[in-house]
Design an enzyme around this catalytic site. Structure first.
Site, mmCIF file in Angstrom:
data_model
loop_
_atom_site.group_PDB
_atom_site.id
_atom_site.type_symbol
_atom_site.label_atom_id
_atom_site.label_comp_id
_atom_site.label_asym_id
_atom_site.label_seq_id
_atom_site.Cartn_x
_atom_site.Cartn_y
_atom_site.Cartn_z
ATOM 1 N N THR A 184 -16.452 8.170 -25.271
ATOM 2 C CA THR A 184 -17.221 7.675 -24.127
ATOM 3 C C THR A 184 -18.602 8.326 -24.202
ATOM 4 O OG1 THR A 184 -16.557 9.522 -22.750
ATOM 5 C CG2 THR A 184 -15.164 7.565 -22.667
ATOM 6 N N GLU A 328 -12.026 3.033 -22.796
ATOM 7 C CA GLU A 328 -10.597 3.376 -22.785
ATOM 8 C C GLU A 328 -9.700 2.139 -22.809
ATOM 9 O OE1 GLU A 328 -12.985 4.599 -20.932
ATOM 10 O OE2 GLU A 328 -12.712 6.732 -20.486
ATOM 11 N N LYS A 440 -22.557 7.949 -0.047
ATOM 12 C CA LYS A 440 -21.766 8.326 1.128
ATOM 13 C C LYS A 440 -22.712 8.625 2.281
ATOM 14 C CE LYS A 440 -17.779 10.910 2.399
ATOM 15 N NZ LYS A 440 -17.213 12.204 2.601
ATOM 16 N N TRP A 445 -19.374 4.158 3.187
ATOM 17 C CA TRP A 445 -19.794 4.003 1.797
ATOM 18 C C TRP A 445 -20.784 2.838 1.680
ATOM 19 C CZ3 TRP A 445 -18.437 7.802 -1.363
ATOM 20 C CH2 TRP A 445 -17.279 8.543 -1.073
HETATM 21 P P1 ADP Z 1 -19.878 4.450 -21.027
HETATM 22 O O1 ADP Z 1 -20.993 3.454 -20.865
HETATM 23 O O2 ADP Z 1 -19.942 5.579 -20.028
HETATM 24 O O3 ADP Z 1 -19.540 4.855 -22.409
HETATM 25 P P2 ADP Z 1 -18.092 2.327 -20.909
HETATM 26 O O4 ADP Z 1 -18.977 1.595 -21.853
HETATM 27 O O5 ADP Z 1 -16.692 2.473 -21.237
HETATM 28 O O6 ADP Z 1 -18.605 3.739 -20.615
HETATM 29 O O7 ADP Z 1 -18.319 1.729 -19.475
HETATM 30 C C1 ADP Z 1 -17.297 1.455 -18.589
HETATM 31 C C2 ADP Z 1 -17.803 1.333 -17.189
HETATM 32 O O8 ADP Z 1 -18.903 0.419 -17.109
HETATM 33 C C3 ADP Z 1 -16.796 0.764 -16.230
HETATM 34 O O9 ADP Z 1 -15.895 1.736 -15.796
HETATM 35 C C4 ADP Z 1 -17.679 0.235 -15.105
HETATM 36 O O10 ADP Z 1 -18.069 1.269 -14.231
HETATM 37 C C5 ADP Z 1 -18.893 -0.229 -15.845
HETATM 38 N N1 ADP Z 1 -18.835 -1.687 -16.053
HETATM 39 C C6 ADP Z 1 -18.442 -2.355 -17.147
HETATM 40 N N2 ADP Z 1 -18.575 -3.679 -16.960
HETATM 41 C C7 ADP Z 1 -19.052 -3.867 -15.710
HETATM 42 C C8 ADP Z 1 -19.393 -5.007 -14.910
HETATM 43 N N3 ADP Z 1 -19.314 -6.242 -15.374
HETATM 44 N N4 ADP Z 1 -19.825 -4.793 -13.650
HETATM 45 C C9 ADP Z 1 -19.940 -3.548 -13.150
HETATM 46 N N5 ADP Z 1 -19.653 -2.444 -13.852
HETATM 47 C C10 ADP Z 1 -19.214 -2.587 -15.118
#
Ligand code: ADP
Length: 541
Positions: A184, A328, A440, A445
């Protein structure tokens, strides 16, 4: 009683073998770091993958060894996906936008044996060499006569392929054998590793092929703007060959004009990526007053697709699929192509409203939302809580990280996504925020995504983000950060008028700040962490 069926282990290399036999006319086209265009078909691809696999064995790679890549979207990177996993080793994709410290951390944490690097990233690696593990072998992904590979420190990719035999007997691997490793982006703390297996990868490829059908298929051409260096380019390296879709790789050129040209020249039908990329492409479309010639649909995910973006694409005749997922989850969790029956029943406006949701679950992914006491909440479109998931392509733990693993799962083994969401009665996911991005305010929220979505619709706004800033009375209040579209800045009054048609007065941002550009994360999303740091001492009046 057990069924009497053969057990054949699911294996990633079988996807490419299938494509080579059944979709031999479908192509892999790559804009190379060398600057030219490279094209071949899946049969040629498999042939080079066989040689690469022999080269890896020749370099001493054994089952379970981790082999890292630091590369753009291109055919050599695709070959590594298949060659490494095919011999039972693990393809560890590294995000080049991570900080040098994070890169060093994950190379060490993963215990990588080899590192394949695109020429663009050689300078980064050269700087890191004194700190890299001494036994790490570095291979530059370039033509054999490329001068950047002449250094004694590096081997050359094409030289390895040239010197290797094509003959190979692929090992039979138990389907739970590890195949890929992706960390990640580590927005807080060190990055955490998701270790994919052959089984999870093949099942994910099958389900995305089925559920994202309108963008995949024989004769279709897909452009993964989403990188191979992060979350398997949303599974396209597997779903495309499986379905006979041609892959058009953009290399390092991801600005709107370059993407437009490539899509136009190569007759791309479907393009996949995060919203920030589409802001650039839409700007180019407006400039040229036309869309790339065969452009049919766009898959938008990674962060919320603003309503204005969805409307603009749809008004140009390009179908939007709003998808959601995470590292994940391999990563696709939900997708938003509307079925024909639903399209017939809904007006255009109603369809756009549906598309503002993050779509519905793909087969193999279960969703639940829970309150703070872990009680499941109804899927009624109203109740919102933390989103948990389970499925065949979702991690069962983080790679060598017990602490993070313990925190991530509930008692029943569901994985906590850290997203706050509601789910409608007909199954559409509505992501309200990442839990850590929610604001918050006095015990209530406020969703940053909701406000951003509306503000993005203002013609004077090119991009925006909402973050929480400390407030003496309300604990936190929303601050709106805007990148202007053109020379005139939108006023607070104009923004408030627009927002009040959708949200309550107490949810209005307290102030607006203007920036020339928003900071991005390693995965190309707006970095709220950086914004929060920048405005941590912000004084609200
Ligand atoms: P990172 O960018 O931290 O490596 P990921 O690529 O796995 O992590 O991103 C996952 C997160 O991205 C999700 O848990 C969510 O918060 C956000 N996300 C992914 N797709 C969408 C979407 N279509 N709308 C809103 N949030 C999204």
């Amino acid at each position: 009683m057990l069924g009497q069926m053969m057990h054949r282990d699911l294996s990633i290399i079988d996807i490419l073998k299938f494509a080579s036999e059944n979709h031999s006319l479908s192509e892999v086209v790559s804009l190379r770091t060398e600057g030219d265009m490279h094209r071949y078909n899946y049969t040629d691809c498999l042939s080079r993958v066989c040689k690469l696999a022999n080269a890896l064995v020749g370099l001493g790679i054994k089952k379970g060894d981790r082999v890292a890549t630091l590369a753009w979207n291109g055919y050599r990177h695709l070959e590594l996906y298949y060659g490494i996993s095919g011999i039972g080793a693990v393809c560890h994709t590294i995000n080049p936008r991570l900080s040098p410290e994070q890169m060093l951390y994950i190379i060490e944490h993963a215990g990588d044996r080899l590192l394949f690097v695109d020429t663009t990233f050689v300078p980064i690696i050269e700087k890191l060499i004194p700190k890299l593990p001494k036994n790490l072998v570095i291979i530059v992904m370039a033509s054999s006569d490329d001068s950047s590979t002449l250094s004694d420190n590096f081997l050359n990719y094409e030289q390895l392929i040239l010197e290797s035999s094509h003959d190979i007997i692929w090992p039979e691997l138990p389907e739970n054998t590890a195949a890929g490793l992706c960390y990640t982006s580590g927005t807080t703390g060190n990055p955490k590793g998701a270790l994919y297996s052959h089984r999870s990868t093949v099942l994910h490829a099958l389900t995305t092929s089925l559920n994202l059908g309108p963008s995949l298929g024989d004769g279709m051409k897909v452009l993964p703007v989403v990188p191979l260096f992060h979350v398997n380019a949303w599974g396209l390296p597997y779903a495309a060959p499986l379905t006979g879709t041609s892959l058009i790789f953009p290399g390092p050129n991801l600005d709107g004009a370059s993407l437009f040209d490539l899509m136009d020249q190569e007759n791309v039908n479907s393009a996949w990526g995060v919203p920030t990329v589409w802001l650039g492409l839409l700007e180019e479309i407006r400039k040229q007053e036309r869309v790339p010639s065969q452009f049919q649909n766009v898959v938008i995910g990674g962060s919320a697709a603003p309503k204005s973006m969805i409307e603009e694409f749809e008004s140009l005749g390009i179908t939007v699929c709003h998808a959601w997922g995470m590292t994940e989850m391999s990563p696709v969790g939900t997708q938003g192509f509307l079925p024909g029956s639903m399209k017939k029943a809904l007006s255009q406006d109603e369809q756009i409203s549906k598309k503002c949701y993050q779509g519905r679950r793909v087969f193999g992914v279960d969703l639940k939302i829970v309150d703070e006491n872990d009680n499941s909440l109804p899927h009624d479109g109203i109740a919102s809580g933390e989103l948990y998931v389970r499925g065949n392509a979702i991690i069962s733990g983080y790679y060598k990280n017990n602490e993070a693993t313990e925190e991530a799962f509930d008692k029943e083994g569901w994985f906590g996504t850290g997203d706050i969401a509601s789910i409608t009665t007909d199954g559409f996911l509505n992501i309200q925020d990442r839990a850590k991005d929610l604001i918050k305010s006095g015990g209530e929220w406020i969703s940053s995504i909701d406000i951003e979505n509306i503000v993005m619709g203002h013609p004077k706004v090119a991009n925006c983000a909402v973050i929480a800033v400390p407030h003496p009375k309300w604990e936190e209040r929303p601050l709106l950060v805007i990148v202007s579209n053109g020379d005139t800045c939108v006023t607070k009054k104009e923004i408030d008028e627009l927002l009040l048609t959708h949200i309550a007065k107490w949810q209005l941002p307290d102030a607006i700040e203007f920036l020339d550009a928003l900071p991005l994360t390693a995965t190309g999303k707006v970095s709220k962490l950086t914004l929060r740091k920048k405005f941590s001492n912000y004084k609200l009046n």
